[in-house]
Motif scaffolding. Sequence first.
Motif, PDB file in Angstrom:
ATOM      1  N   ILE A   1       0.823  -1.212   0.000  1.00  0.00           N
ATOM      2  CA  ILE A   1       0.000   0.000   0.000  1.00  0.00           C
ATOM      3  C   ILE A   1       0.859   1.265   0.000  1.00  0.00           C
ATOM      4  O   ILE A   1       1.831   1.367   0.738  1.00  0.00           O
ATOM      5  CB  ILE A   1      -0.924   0.002   1.239  1.00  0.00           C
ATOM      6  CG1 ILE A   1      -1.962  -1.097   1.093  1.00  0.00           C
ATOM      7  CG2 ILE A   1      -1.617   1.350   1.409  1.00  0.00           C
ATOM      8  CD1 ILE A   1      -2.707  -1.375   2.355  1.00  0.00           C
ATOM      9  N   ASP A   2       0.477   2.208  -0.854  1.00  0.00           N
ATOM     10  CA  ASP A   2       1.096   3.529  -0.850  1.00  0.00           C
ATOM     11  C   ASP A   2       0.433   4.321   0.285  1.00  0.00           C
ATOM     12  O   ASP A   2      -0.729   4.732   0.179  1.00  0.00           O
ATOM     13  CB  ASP A   2       0.845   4.199  -2.212  1.00  0.00           C
ATOM     14  CG  ASP A   2       1.413   5.611  -2.278  1.00  0.00           C
ATOM     15  OD1 ASP A   2       1.606   6.232  -1.210  1.00  0.00           O
ATOM     16  OD2 ASP A   2       1.659   6.093  -3.390  1.00  0.00           O
ATOM     17  N   LEU A   3       1.157   4.519   1.367  1.00  0.00           N
ATOM     18  CA  LEU A   3       0.542   5.106   2.556  1.00  0.00           C
ATOM     19  C   LEU A   3       0.126   6.561   2.366  1.00  0.00           C
ATOM     20  O   LEU A   3      -0.770   7.050   3.037  1.00  0.00           O
ATOM     21  CB  LEU A   3       1.485   4.987   3.763  1.00  0.00           C
ATOM     22  CG  LEU A   3       1.716   3.562   4.280  1.00  0.00           C
ATOM     23  CD1 LEU A   3       2.608   3.584   5.517  1.00  0.00           C
ATOM     24  CD2 LEU A   3       0.408   2.869   4.635  1.00  0.00           C
ATOM     25  N   ARG A   4       0.801   7.245   1.439  1.00  0.00           N
ATOM     26  CA  ARG A   4       0.401   8.630   1.168  1.00  0.00           C
ATOM     27  C   ARG A   4      -0.976   8.657   0.515  1.00  0.00           C
ATOM     28  O   ARG A   4      -1.872   9.386   0.920  1.00  0.00           O
ATOM     29  CB  ARG A   4       1.406   9.268   0.201  1.00  0.00           C
ATOM     30  CG  ARG A   4       2.372  10.205   0.862  1.00  0.00           C
ATOM     31  CD  ARG A   4       3.175  10.946  -0.176  1.00  0.00           C
ATOM     32  NE  ARG A   4       3.322  10.198  -1.413  1.00  0.00           N
ATOM     33  CZ  ARG A   4       4.475   9.998  -2.034  1.00  0.00           C
ATOM     34  NH1 ARG A   4       5.573  10.486  -1.529  1.00  0.00           N
ATOM     35  NH2 ARG A   4       4.533   9.328  -3.158  1.00  0.00           N
TER      36      ARG A   4
END
Lengths: 95, 402
Positions: free
Chosen positions: B7-10
């Motif tokens: 997952i791209d946390l941003r």
Amino acid sequence: MCWGVYGKVLEVSEKYVKVDFGGVVREVLSSLDDISPGDYVVVHAGLIISKLSREEFLESFKYIREIAEKLVEDGELSREELEEMNRIISKWLEE
Amino acid sequence: MKGLESIDLRRATNILFRSNRELALKILKIIELTWAQLKKSGYEHLRIMNFCGTHEWTTTRYGLRSLLPEGIELLAGPGCPVCITPSHYVEAAIKLSLEGVRVYTYGDAYKLPSVKKINGVKSLDEAKASGGDVVVVYSLLDAIRDVVKNRVESTFLAIGFETTYPAYALAILKEETPENLSYIVAGRLTPPAAEYAVERVGGVDGVIAPGHVSTITGGEVWINLAEKYSIPTVVSGFEPIDVLLSIAEILKQKSRGEARVVIEYARAVTWSGNVNAKKAINEVFEVHDAAWRGIGIIPKSGYKLREEYRRFDAFDRYGFREPTRDEWCYDLLPGCRCGEVIIGKIKPSECSLFMKKCTPDSPYGPCMVSSEGTCRIHALHTNVNNIDEIRKIKWIENSNHQ
């Protein structure tokens, strides 16, 4: 002043860390030792102050689940509404 | 389900915590139901105070006040480092810049007005226009690189809370600070000011504690506030969903008669905080009774360099000194009520200068200067909930009558 910007670590050298802020790449200092490429970090005024935790990412919602479950027990909220909320929270994780 | 590791946390933060109307409405329903229960048990009013300009920005920018049920009030407490930086630091910086010492500052403090004029100048912005050597930087690293490159006698206007201070400490400990660079040590600690505001304002039922300060201090630093004043305290993230979740948690604790510290911003904050950063700060700085702009001296609320690092202290180097409790003078311009705005005692619109003599384009008081100042936030991002306040402002009333 206490703004923190999320960025993704690209490179770690002895002194500096190269971080990608959604296309803008900057060298920053780090207050943490355990930083690796691929980590997501919080940067404040050119300093890494925290590493974002994937494990804790969904922790925030445990309160809301607890409150919602209590309200279901009290008969104020329906079981269906509680399930719908859980569905919303986990929706973005679905393929 | 995707694995968490992919997952791209941003992006995930934007989707889940910011642009999530569906979830916001669900949390609001929980807040409404819990508030209804509290009202049944006798509550008529609930006041929740934040201690970070970014929380006030989120609250105002996203119109969260207008979404909450009547009776729940969100107050802005001391959470803007620029606003509370005493005038004497700005005056020292102006003086040095006009005497040929290069002064580095963060952009937020560039237009910060002083009370006394120095050679006819009352901000670093004006000092630069008058030939002073002032350089705005994004980070301490930018300043250090400039000093190394240009070999100039220089000083850094080192404002900030716990979030900003590890950078100065590490730059000294790691011997990154060149000998011709000094610091105007204006750093302040958040918890003592939070306690001060809670005591002075009174009737605070819940606290939204600053998330980024807490990445350094850890959630544990708020235990005293929660226990001493019996106030539910939630360390919160900065997206609208974070703030709504924190309000829901405060209401939950109220309904159960609890007053604990809880970390909502668990993706960035731990209980013990950033141990490296705390250690560095403690090695380089000690804590002293320090002045807050328009407020006065708050015990154990400021940083000063320890003896072994005093050679980096601009005040020592250039012959300035901190005012004692008896010497401290009220450092706001006549009519300015920032001292009361800072501690959450009044709203910006209660100051007669707000949006008249004091505007974002031409700030008169410190709370109108910084992007985290309550006055500036309210001036730029007023939402429907503030319409009644805005109507109180004379020039709008007048224009309506015309």
